[in-house]
Design an enzyme around this catalytic site. Structure first.
Site, PDB file in Angstrom:
ATOM      1  N   LYS A 341       0.813  -1.216   0.000  1.00 26.99           N
ATOM      2  CA  LYS A 341       0.000   0.000   0.000  1.00 26.99           C
ATOM      3  C   LYS A 341       0.851   1.272   0.000  1.00 26.99           C
ATOM      4  O   LYS A 341       2.056   1.243   0.259  1.00 26.99           O
ATOM      5  CB  LYS A 341      -0.964  -0.016   1.192  1.00 26.99           C
ATOM      6  CG  LYS A 341      -2.129  -0.991   0.973  1.00 26.99           C
ATOM      7  CD  LYS A 341      -3.175  -0.901   2.056  1.00 26.99           C
ATOM      8  CE  LYS A 341      -4.363  -1.788   1.717  1.00 26.99           C
ATOM      9  NZ  LYS A 341      -5.396  -1.779   2.780  1.00 26.99           N
ATOM     10  N   ARG A 375      -3.575  -9.970   5.412  1.00 24.63           N
ATOM     11  CA  ARG A 375      -4.040 -10.036   4.020  1.00 24.63           C
ATOM     12  C   ARG A 375      -2.930  -9.521   3.102  1.00 24.63           C
ATOM     13  O   ARG A 375      -2.511  -8.366   3.211  1.00 24.63           O
ATOM     14  CB  ARG A 375      -5.309  -9.188   3.848  1.00 24.63           C
ATOM     15  CG  ARG A 375      -5.914  -9.207   2.450  1.00 24.63           C
ATOM     16  CD  ARG A 375      -7.180  -8.360   2.413  1.00 24.63           C
ATOM     17  NE  ARG A 375      -7.809  -8.370   1.103  1.00 24.63           N
ATOM     18  CZ  ARG A 375      -7.526  -7.524   0.123  1.00 24.63           C
ATOM     19  NH1 ARG A 375      -6.595  -6.586   0.310  1.00 24.63           N
ATOM     20  NH2 ARG A 375      -8.143  -7.601  -1.040  1.00 24.63           N
TER      21      ARG A 375
END
Length: 404
Positions: A341, A375
């Site tokens: 991210k 995740r």
């Protein structure tokens, strides 16, 4: 006397404190009484009425702890104040028992405090039923592997949009050690263009139908649309992963409840303005939990996600990461999703394809904070890093001691 030594002993839970006391040969009955005296806790209550704050301050002092309040409480110039309870676990347990008989809503505070203290203890081994599949929690950190069947996801958009490549990637994710497979068919990157429920389902349906037959993992569907979730569950999906925490589509809570499907509720919001960052996030997640509970879900069926990268600045994301352990107070499993991210890219000034090391760092931080599920895109690397961290973190302090 000259041969004695002194050292600091890390104790983050009652279980660790009990092991440390047993190790020195303390009386078993005394261990039960003393363990909570070695653990300090700071418990924050927000927007407490003035008279309740006065009582909490008085009662904390009476058990040997303290309570910090707004400086104007003493002169009654505020109607509400945040309160920071400061004490050992033992003192806080005494407080929770004492206020059960008090008026002005203090009975509820007593119950909530007792439950919160319990939630801060290491989770026990237990199983989540996932509509025919089972996930075990509390023994090791689980890995959720990401399969994006989208043309425009920020990291791997377009790589798995045809059926053959999607199936091959899913099989690779399973072989590399994932515990859950998460399928997403709509990009949620910043600035993404929403797709219709019909198009999203058209992307998911062929992949889901094949994978339910050939991959022996619980399958999660990453969607915030109730109609897509319903079709996916009808066609064999096991878990719903909602990036809007059941609060975008008013029918989503009903759908997951009707199918008794475990649901991941993520914190999200438009914009990055907060009154109190962590307080606002917890308020959102508690609302999501209440909606899930209203339709019959409970306990481990509701999984909370702090929402790294959603509705937060870089600084806010980093603060949430530094406070991951606090999410355990909600009493539900915690999922962490940081893989590749922008928080990592901005911190390290790296493009998407060079963010593996940063992702691994956040995954390991998740393990040390007690997160239950990580995740990720890069399953094998994260599986190895998480297994190594688990070997160190889970139950090792005092584990060599086999006495009473």
């Amino acid at each position: 006397m000259a041969n004695y030594s002194m050292r600091w002993v890390t104790m983050d839970s009652l279980e660790e404190a009990k092991k440390a006391l047993h190790e020195i040969g303390a009386d078993p009955a005394g261990v039960v009484h003393m363990a909570g005296k070695g653990l300090g806790r700071g418990i924050k209550l927000e927007q407490v009425p003035l008279r309740v704050a006065h009582i909490l301050k008085q009662e904390m002092l009476s058990v040997g702890g303290d309570a910090a309040v707004h400086r104007n409480v003493i002169v009654s110039q505020v109607e509400f104040t945040d309160v920071m309870l400061l004490g050992t676990v033992r003192q806080l347990e005494k407080l929770s028992a004492k206020v059960l008989a008090q008026p002005f809503g203090l009975k509820q505070i007593g119950h909530d405090l007792k439950r919160l203290l319990g939630n801060l203890e290491p989770p026990k081994s237990r199983a989540i039923s996932c509509r025919g599949k089972e996930l075990r929690l509390g023994e090791r950190t689980l890995i959720m592997g990401i399969l994006n069947v989208t043309p425009d996801s920020f990291s791997d958009g377009g790589k798995y949009i045809d059926l053959a490549s999607a199936i091959a990637q899913a099989e690779r994710i399973a072989a590399e050690g994932a515990d859950i497979l998460d399928i997403g068919a709509e990009s949620t990157r910043p600035g993404h263009v929403e797709v219709s429920a019909e198009e999203e389902w058209q992307r998911i349906e062929p992949v889901l139908k094949v994978l339910t037959e050939c991959v022996d993992l619980p399958i999660s569907i990453d969607t915030y649309k109730a109609s897509v979730a319903a079709k996916a569950l009808e066609n064999g999906a096991h878990i719903i992963n909602d990036i809007w925490g059941l609060q975008k589509d008013p029918d989503m809570a009903r759908v997951v409840g009707e199918y008794s499907a475990p649901v991941i509720v993520m914190h999200n919001q438009s914009g990055t303005t907060y009154h109190q960052l962590m307080g606002d996030i917890f308020t959102f997640l508690r609302r999501s939990i209440e909606q899930a509970e209203a339709f019959g879900l409970a306990g481990d069926q509701i999984i909370v996600d702090p929402g790294i990268g959603f509705g937060k600045t870089l600084e806010q994301n980093l603060e949430v990461m530094s406070r991951l352990a606090e999410f355990r107070i909600l009493g539900h499993p915690v999922l962490l999703g940081t893989s590749r991210k922008s928080m990592i890219g901005k911190t390290l000034d790296l493009p998407v394809d060079e963010r593996l090391a940063g992702t691994l760092a956040t995954s390991i931080l998740g393990v040390t904070a007690g997160v239950d599920i990580i995740r990720v895109h890069d399953v094998q690397e994260n599986r190895r890093a998480v297994d190594m961290a688990d070997a160190i973190v889970r139950g090792q302090r005092g584990a060599h001691y086999v006495g009473a």
